[in-house]
Motif scaffolding. Structure first.
Motif, PDB file in Angstrom:
ATOM      1  N   GLU A 279       7.280  35.124  52.483  1.00 44.65           N
ATOM      2  CA  GLU A 279       6.406  34.138  51.847  1.00 44.65           C
ATOM      3  C   GLU A 279       6.446  32.847  52.666  1.00 44.65           C
ATOM      4  OE1 GLU A 279       3.887  32.188  50.351  1.00 44.65           O
ATOM      5  OE2 GLU A 279       4.124  34.029  49.184  1.00 44.65           O
ATOM      6  N   PRO A 280       5.319  32.500  53.305  1.00 41.84           N
ATOM      7  CA  PRO A 280       5.335  31.324  54.188  1.00 41.84           C
ATOM      8  C   PRO A 280       5.241  29.995  53.455  1.00 41.84           C
ATOM      9  CG  PRO A 280       3.178  32.361  54.211  1.00 41.84           C
ATOM     10  CD  PRO A 280       4.041  33.234  53.356  1.00 41.84           C
ATOM     11  N   CYS A 281       4.705  29.985  52.251  1.00 41.39           N
ATOM     12  CA  CYS A 281       4.489  28.733  51.526  1.00 41.39           C
ATOM     13  C   CYS A 281       5.762  28.358  50.763  1.00 41.39           C
ATOM     14  CB  CYS A 281       3.306  28.878  50.561  1.00 41.39           C
ATOM     15  SG  CYS A 281       3.057  27.417  49.529  1.00 41.39           S
TER      16      CYS A 281
ATOM     17  N   PRO B 238      14.663  26.377  54.246  1.00 45.64           N
ATOM     18  CA  PRO B 238      14.419  25.020  54.769  1.00 45.64           C
ATOM     19  C   PRO B 238      13.978  24.023  53.709  1.00 45.64           C
ATOM     20  CG  PRO B 238      13.378  26.693  56.154  1.00 45.64           C
ATOM     21  CD  PRO B 238      13.828  27.391  54.918  1.00 45.64           C
ATOM     22  N   PHE B 239      13.405  24.505  52.623  1.00 45.04           N
ATOM     23  CA  PHE B 239      12.872  23.624  51.585  1.00 45.04           C
ATOM     24  C   PHE B 239      13.990  23.245  50.604  1.00 45.04           C
ATOM     25  CE2 PHE B 239       9.727  23.242  47.836  1.00 45.04           C
ATOM     26  CZ  PHE B 239       9.553  21.892  48.088  1.00 45.04           C
TER      27      PHE B 239
ATOM     28  N   SER C  97      26.674  20.735  53.260  1.00 40.27           N
ATOM     29  CA  SER C  97      26.589  19.427  53.914  1.00 40.27           C
ATOM     30  C   SER C  97      25.136  18.987  54.123  1.00 40.27           C
ATOM     31  CB  SER C  97      27.304  19.475  55.267  1.00 40.27           C
ATOM     32  OG  SER C  97      26.748  20.495  56.093  1.00 40.27           O
ATOM     33  N   HIS C  98      24.225  19.541  53.347  1.00 39.63           N
ATOM     34  CA  HIS C  98      22.810  19.176  53.464  1.00 39.63           C
ATOM     35  C   HIS C  98      22.623  17.678  53.243  1.00 39.63           C
ATOM     36  CE1 HIS C  98      18.475  19.064  52.454  1.00 39.63           C
ATOM     37  NE2 HIS C  98      18.396  20.116  53.256  1.00 39.63           N
ATOM     38  N   GLN C  99      21.588  17.128  53.891  1.00 39.97           N
ATOM     39  CA  GLN C  99      21.390  15.681  53.842  1.00 39.97           C
ATOM     40  C   GLN C  99      21.014  15.173  52.448  1.00 39.97           C
ATOM     41  OE1 GLN C  99      18.167  14.610  56.420  1.00 39.97           O
ATOM     42  NE2 GLN C  99      16.797  16.205  55.655  1.00 39.97           N
ATOM     43  N   HIS C 100      20.438  16.033  51.600  1.00 32.74           N
ATOM     44  CA  HIS C 100      20.078  15.607  50.246  1.00 32.74           C
ATOM     45  C   HIS C 100      21.282  15.758  49.318  1.00 32.74           C
ATOM     46  CE1 HIS C 100      15.447  16.286  50.822  1.00 32.74           C
ATOM     47  NE2 HIS C 100      15.978  15.465  51.697  1.00 32.74           N
ATOM     48  N   SER C 101      21.642  14.673  48.662  1.00 34.34           N
ATOM     49  CA  SER C 101      22.831  14.708  47.797  1.00 34.34           C
ATOM     50  C   SER C 101      22.644  15.670  46.625  1.00 34.34           C
ATOM     51  CB  SER C 101      23.136  13.305  47.274  1.00 34.34           C
ATOM     52  OG  SER C 101      22.071  12.801  46.485  1.00 34.34           O
TER      53      SER C 101
END
Length: 853
Positions: A134-136, A176-177, A215-219
């Motif tokens: 699913e690309p979206c 990635p999302f 360790s993702h940038q979004h808390s």
């Protein structure tokens, strides 16, 4: 994402069950739209899906769930699943919405799983390890939300699909999302809770993607990962704790408090509910206790609350083993840290039983190159020692060794927490035990950090426990190896802190150690004069005096002066300019004030020995400066008890005379300058009688006359002034030969480069002229006086009016001896002067004086 209850209400509509649409009617309506789903036109497929959406959402209430389940599974489900692969994004989105509606209203949503799960797996995880099908990203989020709904509706029925679900989560957790990541983490946690009996077989497969995302940038993503990890391990395989501990520890340094809160909450719940938690206590406890010092109160409060629950739970689970300790609970030490609530027995026992496993890692991390790790480790060590109490003794050597090293850290927070730990050692460990370890360590390595630890453990002791060891500690600190171990200002500061700690804790008990403490304080003041510690040392001395009910530090010197001087006398033969003892001597002499007057039997011999011409020149310079300082205030120092006169001859003959002798070199000149200064201070102090001054001048006049030629202006000036005082003290007739020796030297000073010296020389000449009192002397000195008149008349024409006035004064005073000769000399030179004013004034003065006579 709408809740299940809301969606059910939408499907049921406002009517009652009796108002529902017949299943056959709905089947016919749906059947009419189904061909459109197979159309080649994207618009036709979209219109068909929108028609289905209207029928299910906006039409009359749907038939009973059992009937709808059969209709949905037979007619809609296969076609909607195929639509998940539709090229048109809008069609795929409508298909997902219709699947949600169908699953929410069906009586047995678990019947759809054989078709639904493979389709979702294909759409989200694809085949192999390629890109997501699913690309979206919005649709991937919708598909994950659909899976979350499936987990809520189907629960345990999803057990057979464990492999597919894990495969999906492995992909979506690293999507990635960010929103997909968050929803996938929530899905992982919900799925783990729904099939706890089966999930452990595959739970380890999710740890890697979770840790990849932690360790993702979004808390918010980081929080979701931590919460999901907590549930995955709690309802899965606890062995994965080892794989996540380092990542969780890193998150304790997160800048966002919600992340640290999540770690604290998860770790606390593991310690409460994890099936194999006993095996992981030593690994998880440090993580939880690290939050005790969090900068956000909410995080700290959560950690403290969870820890108390953990301790109480463990205490209850091990009640039989703790029966004696519970029944005969030991009270906290009387000097337990103020404002600190003592942890419950279960918490203390947990730390005690796991300390040997926790401590090595803490000791290692406290010297880590990363500042944050060192700070956290230092904070954690203090918390551990607070819980361990007297059990610290078993690990004392390791703890002290760690503190020595950590207290030299550049980071203030590390040092402050280590000091807190050292104070706890003093609180819970017998001084006899820790002193046996600290003393050898200090002797082996003279470091400020070792003294810092000694001061801290001393502060942690109670007065009662420290009392038997006060003398031992004071004697140790006063040892030359320790108190003179280093001239580093930080070392001296910590040495002072040790004394302050002893006085602070020992209070009146310090009286027996007063002499040793004075020796240390004198050393600190002597060595660290430039480091700005003098004021602190003085305050400490005042406190020591106060503890002994004295009025001030002078009483301390009064009590210990003889012993202090004896202490220095032992080594004074070997002093040089670098000797610490020389600095100690200076401090005692300057600070003791009037008490010095009773210790002259020590003071003068030390000065005499150290000022011998064979001794180190730099040391002699220093000592003469000190001697001058006390002589300037002789009434309040060396002569405060009227005993100095008994040592006057020694001071003159054995100290001043040898050092006033001329020797080549700048250093020798500087020594003569300080010796002259010392003599001037003695004479200026006004403790000498005229007779004593005459006796002194008989001995020193030749040396002082010689110093009139010194390069130093100050020396020449003081020499002139000293000669003046010597001459004024001569009430008897001066020996003409002495006059002949003195006046030419003073006359030379009229050519001095300094007007101040010239004026001082002329004052001495006036005093010299006053010493000529009978006719025999006058006649003997006639030719000398004529020469003196001639020389003075030359200077009467000086460009400086101040000098002219001074010379005029000398000539007026001298005119009474041979007025006629002076008048002849004036007449001979007056027309050579720039101005006749001063010559006329002098002539008028002589004429008026002669006429009177």
């Amino acid at each position: 994402m709408a809740t299940l209850v809301t969606e059910a209400r939408v499907l049921e509509g406002p009517g009652t069950s009796g108002d529902r649409r017949p299943a056959q009617e709905l089947s016919q309506a749906v059947s009419r739209l189904l061909p459109g789903l197979e159309a080649e036109s994207k618009l036709s497929r979209r219109r068909a899906l929108e028609g289905l959406q209207r029928e299910l959402e906006e039409g009359a209430p749907l038939p009973p769930s059992a009937d709808f389940q059969e209709l949905f599974g037979r007619l809609l489900l296969p076609r909607l699943l195929r639509c998940l692969g539709d090229p048109a994004e809008k069609c795929r989105a409508l298909a997902v919405q219709l699947l949600r509606l169908g699953l929410s209203h069906g009586a047995r949503p678990q019947d759809t799983l054989p078709q639904l799960i493979p389709a979702l797996t294909q759409r989200l995880a694809g085949l192999g390890s390629g890109q997501l099908v699913e690309p979206c990203e919005e649709l991937r989020l919708a598909l994950v939300e659909l899976l979350s709904l499936v987990v809520q509706l189907c629960g345990r029925s999803l057990a057979p699909y464990l492999d597919e679900m894990v495969r999906i989560l492995q992909k979506t957790i690293v999507d990635p999302f960010p929103d997909v990541k968050r929803e996938s983490c929530k899905l992982a946690g919900d799925y783990a809770q729904s099939i706890p009996d089966h999930f452990h077989m595959q739970s380890e497969s999710l740890i890697a993607p979770l840790m990849q995302t932690i360790s993702h940038q979004h808390s918010k993503v980081r929080v979701a990962v931590i919460q999901a990890t907590g549930l995955v391990i709690q309802f899965g395989n606890a062995k994965s704790v080892d794989d996540v501990i380092s990542h969780f520890a890193q998150r304790l340094f997160d800048d966002v408090s919600q992340v640290r809160y999540a770690v604290t909450s998860v770790v606390g719940n593991w310690l409460l509910h994890l099936r194999d938690r006993y095996s992981f206590f030593h690994k998880l406890i440090p993580l939880l206790l690290s939050s005790f010092d969090d900068e956000i109160p909410e995080v700290t409060e959560l950690a403290v609350s969870l820890w108390e629950k953990i301790g109480l739970q463990w205490q209850k689970e091990n009640e039989d083993d703790l029966k004696d300790k519970l029944d005969f609970a030991s009270p906290p030490p009387s000097h337990y840290p103020k404002g600190v609530i003592r942890p419950v027995l279960g918490c203390r026992e947990l730390i005690f039983r796991n300390l040997s496993k926790i401590l090595p890692a803490i000791c290692n991390d406290i010297t880590d190159w990363v500042v944050g790790n060192r700070v956290k480790s230092a904070q954690l060590l203090a918390v551990l020692l607070l819980h361990a109490e007297d059990h610290i003794t078993q690990h004392l050597e390791v703890v002290l060794r760690t503190l020595y090293q950590a207290c030299s850290d550049d980071e203030k927070s590390v040092v402050s927490n280590c000091i807190k730990s050292a104070e706890l050692v003093g609180t819970f460990v017998n001084p006899e035990v820790f002193l046996k370890l600290i003393f050898p360590a200090l002797k082996k390595s003279i470091r400020p950090s070792c003294l810092m630890v000694l001061a801290a453990v001393t502060r942690g002791c109670s007065r009662q426990s420290l009392k038997p060891h006060l003398n031992n500690i004071a004697s140790f600190l006063s040892q030359t190896q320790i108190c003179q171990g280093s001239e580093d200002s930080h070392y001296m500061e910590q040495l002072l802190c040790c004394v302050q700690a002893l006085i602070q804790v020992g209070q009146e008990d310090c009286k027996e150690s007063s002499l040793q403490l004075m020796e240390v304080l004198v050393t600190v003041m002597a060595v660290s004069g430039a480091a700005g510690l003098s004021e602190k040392v003085q305050e400490t001395m005042n406190l020591l005096a106060q503890m002994q009910k004295y009025d001030g530090t002078l009483d301390l010197y009064q009590q210990h002066m003889d012993r202090l001087m004896e202490w220095l006398t032992l080594s004074h033969q070997d002093w040089n300019c670098h000797s610490v003892e020389l600095l100690q001597f200076e401090v005692i002499v300057i600070q003791s004030g009037p008490v010095l007057g009773k210790a002259l039997n020590y003071f003068i011999p030390i000065i005499k020995t150290c000022l011998l011409p064979t001794k180190d020149p730099q040391m002699r310079l220093k000592l003469f400066t000190v001697f001058s300082q006390v002589l300037l205030k002789a009434k309040d120092t060396v002569n405060a008890h009227q005993q100095f006169h008994g040592y006057l001859e020694t001071v003159i003959k054995d100290i001043l005379v040898p050092n006033l002798e001329w020797h080549a070199g700048r250093t020798a000149g500087a020594i003569r300058t300080t010796a002259v200064s010392c003599l001037w201070a003695l004479i200026h102090s006004e403790i000498l009688s005229s007779k004593q001054i005459i006796e002194i001048q008989e001995v020193l006049m030749p040396q002082i006359i010689n110093t009139l030629e010194e390069d130093s202006k100050m020396t020449r000036l003081m020499s002139c002034r000293i000669i003046n005082i010597f001459l004024k003290a001569c009430t008897d007739i001066i020996d003409p030969d002495k006059f002949i020796k003195i006046y030419p030297e003073l006359l030379k000073r009229l050519d001095d480069s300094s007007n101040e010296v010239r004026i001082a020389a002329m004052s001495s000449l006036i005093s010299l002229l006053h010493c000529i009192k009978n006719d025999d002397e006058k006649s003997y000195l006639k030719s000398n006086m004529q020469f003196l008149y001639k020389e003075l008349l030359v200077h009467l024409d000086d460009p400086d009016s101040t000098i002219q006035d001074a010379v005029l004064g000398v000539l007026k005073e001298g005119s009474i001896l041979f007025p006629n000769i002076l008048m002849e000399e004036i007449e001979a030179v007056k027309y050579k002067h720039r101005s006749l004013v001063y010559c006329e004034q002098l002539l008028q003065h002589i004429q008026s004086t002669t006429s009177v006579l």
